[in-house]
Every structure is written in C-alpha cells, then in structure tokens.
Design an enzyme around this catalytic site. Structure first.
Site, mmCIF file in Angstrom:
data_model
loop_
_atom_site.group_PDB
_atom_site.id
_atom_site.type_symbol
_atom_site.label_atom_id
_atom_site.label_comp_id
_atom_site.label_asym_id
_atom_site.label_seq_id
_atom_site.Cartn_x
_atom_site.Cartn_y
_atom_site.Cartn_z
ATOM 1 N N ARG A 128 0.816 -1.385 0.116
ATOM 2 C CA ARG A 128 -0.075 0.038 -0.094
ATOM 3 C C ARG A 128 0.947 1.244 0.244
ATOM 4 O O ARG A 128 2.162 1.137 0.663
ATOM 5 C CB ARG A 128 -0.914 -0.043 1.190
ATOM 6 N N GLU A 236 -5.645 7.336 8.104
ATOM 7 C CA GLU A 236 -4.853 7.968 8.535
ATOM 8 C C GLU A 236 -3.914 9.124 7.516
ATOM 9 O O GLU A 236 -3.822 10.272 7.679
ATOM 10 C CB GLU A 236 -3.367 7.257 9.095
ATOM 11 N N ARG A 240 -5.390 5.480 1.041
ATOM 12 C CA ARG A 240 -4.287 4.412 1.029
ATOM 13 C C ARG A 240 -4.802 3.454 -0.122
ATOM 14 O O ARG A 240 -5.735 3.175 -0.044
ATOM 15 C CB ARG A 240 -4.642 3.758 2.472
ATOM 16 N N CYS A 283 1.827 10.924 9.076
ATOM 17 C CA CYS A 283 2.876 10.558 10.026
ATOM 18 C C CYS A 283 4.127 10.709 9.410
ATOM 19 O O CYS A 283 4.445 10.143 8.221
ATOM 20 C CB CYS A 283 2.811 9.392 10.672
ATOM 21 N N THR A 285 6.701 8.938 9.724
ATOM 22 C CA THR A 285 7.499 7.632 9.639
ATOM 23 C C THR A 285 7.041 7.028 8.187
ATOM 24 O O THR A 285 7.664 6.062 7.708
ATOM 25 C CB THR A 285 6.718 6.641 10.680
ATOM 26 N N ARG A 292 4.039 0.801 2.431
ATOM 27 C CA ARG A 292 4.359 -0.347 3.150
ATOM 28 C C ARG A 292 3.871 -1.745 2.478
ATOM 29 O O ARG A 292 3.046 -1.770 1.808
ATOM 30 C CB ARG A 292 3.352 -0.422 4.508
ATOM 31 N N ARG A 324 5.887 -8.589 12.698
ATOM 32 C CA ARG A 324 4.834 -8.717 13.690
ATOM 33 C C ARG A 324 3.826 -9.714 13.210
ATOM 34 O O ARG A 324 3.960 -10.426 12.424
ATOM 35 C CB ARG A 324 4.139 -7.217 13.716
ATOM 36 N N GLU A 329 -0.133 -4.975 13.931
ATOM 37 C CA GLU A 329 0.649 -4.348 14.821
ATOM 38 C C GLU A 329 0.188 -4.977 16.168
ATOM 39 O O GLU A 329 -0.794 -4.926 16.613
ATOM 40 C CB GLU A 329 0.509 -2.754 15.019
HETATM 41 N N1 DAR Z 1 1.832 5.387 17.055
HETATM 42 C C1 DAR Z 1 2.587 6.832 16.309
HETATM 43 C C2 DAR Z 1 2.722 6.573 14.866
HETATM 44 C C3 DAR Z 1 3.656 5.412 14.706
HETATM 45 C C4 DAR Z 1 3.844 5.133 13.256
HETATM 46 N N2 DAR Z 1 2.497 4.261 12.824
HETATM 47 C C5 DAR Z 1 1.695 4.813 12.125
HETATM 48 N N3 DAR Z 1 1.893 5.978 11.419
HETATM 49 N N4 DAR Z 1 0.599 4.241 11.826
HETATM 50 C C6 DAR Z 1 3.578 7.211 17.162
HETATM 51 O O1 DAR Z 1 4.213 8.225 16.851
HETATM 52 O O2 DAR Z 1 4.132 6.288 17.772
#
Ligand code: DAR
Length: 378
Positions: A128, A236, A240, A283, A285, A292, A324, A329
């Site tokens: 994705r 999010e 997606r 995010c 990340t 992903r 995981r 998660e």
């Molecule tokens: N729980 C948030 C985001 C972590 C990465 N996972 C996402 N973006 N779904 C944190 O800052 O820990």
C-alpha cells in the site's frame, strides 16, 4: 492536564511536560528533539499550530514519533523540530542530503518466491501507499465539511474507474445517507475480511491527533471486482491505495499497484509531494515512498511454533525487515508461526528497493527456516 491542543499560554506547562516525557520515554522522538528555545521563539499562532502537531506525542508519551503533520507545509514551516525527528527515525545523519527518488522499474522484473520454493506459492501479500491531495489539509486538521468535500471529489474519480476493464469495481461509503452508503453488517463483514479499516477512534494516537474526528463522515473504500485493488478514503492519510494477492509473485503485485496508482492518479488533482521528503503523509514515519509492503510467512521453527518472535525479529532486523504478528501491529504470531514481514525503510529508498528488500528478505528467512537456524549467515 489536558493535552495542549493549541493553547499557547500553556507554554511553560508544555515545556515541563515534554521534559518529563523525555526523561521517562527516551524513545519518544518528539520529546527527544523538542527545543524549548525554538518553541519560545515562535509567535503565538505558530506555537498553537506546533502544539497541535505534537499533541499526540504529548498525550501519548509512549509514542515512537510523537507528531502528525496537519498540512503539507508543516514539514517546511516546522523543519527545525520535524527534520531532526525524521532523520532520527529514518536513520539519516545530520548534514546528509535528503532527496527522495521514485523507481517502479522492478515491477517489470521477475521476483517470484514460488520459483524459489513451490511451498511459497500461496503466501498472502499486500502493498500500500499513502497519498494526500495538495488542496486539502491533512486528515488531522480536516473539518467535517472538508472530509465530505474530499469524499465527493474522489467518488467522482471512482465513478470513472469503475468502468475500467482492469480496475472496475465500486465505492462503499460509511457516510450516512449517501447513495453508496453501506450498513453495519456489510461494514463489519469487510473489516473481518481484512479489507475495510476499523473506526480509528480506537487508536489513541490517531484520536489525539484529530485524525479519527467526525467518524464515519467522509470515510469509505473503493474495491475492485477481483477485490485485489482497494482504496481507503479518510484513514490516517486521505487515501491508502493498495494491491493484495496470494502467491509468491512480488513483482506482479507491485505492477498491479503501479498500474492502479497511475489510473487513479490520472483522475485526481496532484498528490502532495516534496522533492525532499517525497509523498507527503500525516505521519513522518511514512514519508518518502509512503509505502508499506508485506507478506505473511509460516515460520514455525523460527518462532518456536508461534510462541516467541524474538529470534525471528533479530534475524529479520539484519535483513532490514520488521516482523509482527499476522493479525497486525502488537499481535503475536498466528497459527503455525505465521508472521507478517515488511521492509522497515520508507524514505531514501525507492519502490523497487522496497520490493527487492521484501523478496530477498523473505527468501532469506525461508531458507533459515528450512535450515532450522535463526542466526542469519554473516
Ligand atoms: N503511534 C504513532 C505512529 C507510529 C507509526 N505508525 C503509524 N503511522 N500508523 C507514534 O508516533 O508512535
């Protein structure tokens, strides 16, 4: 104290609270890189905006990143804090240039795990990408009206896509009262089938960031006829876009996503993109490819029959993979040691780089499983 959602006169309290978080939760990157002098140097409106960006990380000290952008421009306007956090998370040294590249050429190569071992011809795979349209705020800052406006815009694109021979399908809305709105039973069936996303209010990080606000307005999912190409609306990220397949042909999975992304992208305004950080996401990340890619591997030997993920996580880390449970998660290994493996990198790696990391990493873990040895060859 309530989380500091934009009340700049909480500055001293916020600074004290972040100092405490930094001491108790060294893994919280927002707290690690927060600079009180920088914060104090901002005018009140910018302090309020920054407090909203980091609010999730203040309210949830156990956060990894601890911040969600609310507008594509935030990454430039608040680079003094966000850039060091991004470098820390993505393993990019200070002073090293960040210039995200994109390359889907690997999707036209041969990368089929079944060619390595026919036993791998049935693995479940998913890839994705997150995408956001430049003309809207990011999900944490969208009003209900903006969520509905966004959904109406993408529903027009889906009305065209549904006629496509390769990607024809239909849109299922969660917004009450629309022509495509589905009922609770259909929604729960799609969630149980691992197609539709759950109500994000159950995620404390997303809730604190405002990303789950106005649920279920402006949320939905496009699903292709073959149910192998899905588009989440209003999760999010605004979109997606994902491809799913059973089998070991990783390149074919990536080609499916590449083609679907091209078709859908041609029906929408431009995606928010930065020469530095690539595709802009809520995010940090997910910046870069915003991708992903994952597959489920049965590794009963490496997981002690599913009882322990420690050894397989160690082996996977050496292959730049995260592991995981197959149920997502924070879940343990599934029946028969079934685990979800995924390349960790998103930024400063291309789409082809991620595809090859997944393919080669899965092959290496499978070989370790066959040899019954959890320590990867030096
Ligand atoms: N729980 C948030 C985001 C972590 C990465 N996972 C996402 N973006 N779904 C944190 O800052 O820990």
């Amino acid at each position: 104290m309530k989380s500091p959602q934009g009340t700049s006169d909480d500055s001293d309290l916020v600074k004290a609270r972040i100092r405490a978080i930094r001491a108790a939760h060294p893994g919280n990157l927002m707290a690690r890189h927060f600079d009180a002098d920088y914060f104090a140097s901002l005018d009140a409106p910018k302090r309020d905006r920054l407090l909203r960006i980091i609010g999730s990380g203040v309210e949830n000290p156990d956060s990894q990143m601890g911040a969600y952008a609310r507008d594509a421009e935030d990454y430039d306007e608040f680079a003094a804090l966000l850039d060091p956090m991004i470098r820390d998370y993505h393993g990019i040294a200070e002073g090293e240039d960040i210039a995200q590249q994109h390359d889907w050429s690997g999707a036209s190569s041969r990368c089929d795990l079944a060619a390595i071992d026919p036993a791998l011809s049935g693995v479940s795979m998913r890839v994705r990408v997150g995408r956001n349209l430049g003309g809207f705020p990011l999900p944490g800052a969208m009003t209900q009206a903006q969520r509905l406006e966004f959904e109406a815009l993408v529903a027009e694109a889906f009305a065209v896509l549904r006629e496509d021979p390769q990607f024809g399908g239909h849109y299922l809305s969660l917004t009450p009262g629309l022509p495509h709105t589905i009922g609770e039973a259909e929604y729960q069936r799609r969630v149980a089938a691992h197609q539709m996303f759950k109500d994000m209010s159950g995620d404390k990080y997303l809730r604190a960031a405002g990303i789950s606000a106005d649920w279920p307005y402006g949320r939905g999912m496009y699903v292709s006829g073959a149910e192998d190409f899905l588009v989440w609306v209003g999760e999010e990220d605004q979109l997606r876009i994902m491809a799913m397949a059973r089998g070991g042909d990783v390149a074919r999975l990536f080609a499916r996503l590449r083609d679907g992304l091209e078709r859908l992208g041609g029906l929408l305004p431009p995606f928010a993109h930065s020469p530095r950080y690539g595709y802009i996401t809520s995010c940090p990340t997910n910046l870069g490819t915003a991708m992903r890619a994952s597959l489920h591997l049965p590794l009963p030997g490496l997981t002690a029959g599913g009882a322990d993920l420690g050894a397989v996580k160690k082996a996977a880390s050496g292959l730049r993979l995260t592991v995981r449970g197959a149920a997502g998660e924070h879940s343990g290994a599934g029946q028969g040691g079934l685990v979800d493996i995924s390349p960790r990198a998103r930024l400063r790696i291309t789409e082809t780089g991620i595809m090859r990391c997944l393919y080669e990493g899965a092959a290496a873990l499978w070989s370790l499983e066959q040899e019954g040895d959890a320590a990867p060859a030096p």
